[in-house]
Design a protein around this motif. Sequence first.
Motif, short mmCIF file in Angstrom:
data_model
loop_
_atom_site.label_atom_id
_atom_site.label_comp_id
_atom_site.label_asym_id
_atom_site.label_seq_id
_atom_site.Cartn_x
_atom_site.Cartn_y
_atom_site.Cartn_z
N TYR A 5 0.80 -1.21 0.00
CA TYR A 5 0.00 0.00 0.00
C TYR A 5 0.83 1.26 0.00
O TYR A 5 1.97 1.26 0.40
CB TYR A 5 -0.90 0.01 1.24
CG TYR A 5 -1.60 -1.29 1.50
CD1 TYR A 5 -1.26 -2.07 2.60
CD2 TYR A 5 -2.57 -1.75 0.63
CE1 TYR A 5 -1.88 -3.27 2.84
CE2 TYR A 5 -3.19 -2.96 0.87
CZ TYR A 5 -2.85 -3.72 1.97
OH TYR A 5 -3.46 -4.91 2.20
N ASP A 6 0.22 2.33 -0.45
CA ASP A 6 0.84 3.64 -0.39
C ASP A 6 -0.20 4.64 0.09
O ASP A 6 -0.55 5.57 -0.59
CB ASP A 6 1.38 4.02 -1.77
CG ASP A 6 2.15 5.33 -1.69
OD1 ASP A 6 2.18 6.02 -2.71
OD2 ASP A 6 2.69 5.65 -0.64
N ARG A 7 -0.71 4.40 1.26
CA ARG A 7 -1.77 5.24 1.81
C ARG A 7 -1.32 5.77 3.16
O ARG A 7 -1.79 5.37 4.21
CB ARG A 7 -3.06 4.43 1.95
CG ARG A 7 -3.63 3.98 0.61
CD ARG A 7 -4.22 5.18 -0.13
NE ARG A 7 -5.26 5.81 0.67
CZ ARG A 7 -6.52 5.37 0.69
NH1 ARG A 7 -6.89 4.34 -0.02
NH2 ARG A 7 -7.41 5.99 1.44
N ALA A 8 -0.35 6.68 3.14
CA ALA A 8 0.25 7.16 4.39
C ALA A 8 -0.74 7.92 5.25
O ALA A 8 -0.52 8.10 6.44
CB ALA A 8 1.46 8.03 4.08
N ASP A 9 -1.85 8.40 4.65
CA ASP A 9 -2.82 9.15 5.43
C ASP A 9 -3.73 8.23 6.24
O ASP A 9 -4.57 8.69 7.00
CB ASP A 9 -3.67 10.04 4.52
CG ASP A 9 -4.32 9.24 3.41
OD1 ASP A 9 -5.49 9.52 3.11
OD2 ASP A 9 -3.66 8.37 2.84
N THR A 10 -3.59 6.92 6.08
CA THR A 10 -4.38 5.95 6.83
C THR A 10 -3.46 5.18 7.75
O THR A 10 -2.62 4.42 7.28
CB THR A 10 -5.12 4.98 5.88
OG1 THR A 10 -5.92 5.76 5.00
CG2 THR A 10 -6.00 4.04 6.66
N ALA A 89 12.48 5.93 -1.35
CA ALA A 89 12.44 7.02 -0.36
C ALA A 89 10.99 7.36 -0.06
O ALA A 89 10.07 6.84 -0.69
CB ALA A 89 13.17 8.25 -0.89
N ARG A 90 10.82 8.25 0.92
CA ARG A 90 9.49 8.78 1.22
C ARG A 90 9.54 10.29 1.11
O ARG A 90 10.50 10.93 1.56
CB ARG A 90 9.02 8.37 2.62
CG ARG A 90 8.77 6.89 2.76
CD ARG A 90 7.88 6.59 3.97
NE ARG A 90 8.41 7.14 5.20
CZ ARG A 90 7.73 7.20 6.33
NH1 ARG A 90 6.48 6.81 6.38
NH2 ARG A 90 8.29 7.69 7.43
N HIS A 115 3.15 11.14 3.99
CA HIS A 115 4.35 10.74 3.27
C HIS A 115 3.95 9.84 2.10
O HIS A 115 3.10 8.98 2.25
CB HIS A 115 5.33 9.99 4.18
CG HIS A 115 5.95 10.85 5.23
ND1 HIS A 115 5.41 10.99 6.49
CD2 HIS A 115 7.05 11.64 5.19
CE1 HIS A 115 6.17 11.82 7.19
NE2 HIS A 115 7.16 12.24 6.43
N ARG A 116 4.58 10.10 0.97
CA ARG A 116 4.32 9.28 -0.22
C ARG A 116 5.60 8.54 -0.59
O ARG A 116 6.68 9.11 -0.60
CB ARG A 116 3.86 10.15 -1.39
CG ARG A 116 3.63 9.38 -2.69
CD ARG A 116 2.97 10.25 -3.73
NE ARG A 116 1.64 10.64 -3.27
CZ ARG A 116 0.93 11.64 -3.79
NH1 ARG A 116 1.45 12.37 -4.77
NH2 ARG A 116 -0.26 11.93 -3.34
#
Length: 227
Positions: A5-10, A89-90, A115-116
Motif C-alpha cells: 500500500y501507499d496510503r500514508a494518510d491511513t 524514499a518517502r 508521506h508518499r
Amino acid sequence: MAASYDRADTGARRRDLNPRRSGQLLIGRLKDHGAANYQFRAKEDPSYFVKLLTSRGERILWGKDLRRALTEGQTRPKVGDLIGARRAARESVTVTARERDTEGRVIRQEERYAHRTRWVVEKVGFFAERARMARRLRDEQADVRESVRAHPELKSTFLSVRAAEEFAAKRIANPEDRERFLELVKGAMSASIHKGEPLPSTSLRDPTPGRTAPAKTRDPKREDPVR
C-alpha cells in the motif's frame, strides 16, 4: 492476493512503509499496470497499480508514484518484462482525506500532511548493474580511471567523493575521524546507487569554453531571496 500500500494518510496502512522494508527489491514478471481506484474499489481514492508474477505468486503494488517510476525510469519496462521494484524514499506531501457516505459521495474532506513512497521500477538487469557500480565505489583497491571508463555515469559520483576527501583533508584534523567521515560518505553514496536512485549530476566545465562568467555585483540595498 498480497498487496503493498501507499496510503500514508491511513494509520492502519503505514506498516507497509516500515523503513526496514523500504530497501527490499521485489522481482517479478510485469503482468499489468495502470490507474485505478485503490484496491479496485469504487469508493476508494484514485491510485496506480503494478501487477507482478513473482516466485511466490501474484503481487499487486499500489502507489501514485508508480506511474512516474514506470514512465520515467531508465529502462522503461513493458508488460512481459522481468522487472524489479523497490521503495527508494518517502516524500512529504499534502493529501486530501475524503469521507464518503454509503453511496460513495464525498460528504467531508480535509487537507493532511502525509508521506508518499517514491519508487524505482526498472528491468531486472538495471539493479544487477547498479550493484556492481556500488561495489566499485566501495572498493578501496579499484582504479578510479578504470571504474569511470567502465561506468561513465559514475564520473560525477567519484568527483563528489574527491570533493569530500578534499573537505576532510582541510577541515578534519584527526585521521580516524577523517576516515570515518569518508566511510560514511561512500556508504551513503553506495547505498543510493544500489537502491537505483538517480546518480548525482556534476558540471565539469563552463558551458562556454575560454570564457569566464563575470562576477555579479550585489546591491547592498537588496537582500537575496530565500529559496
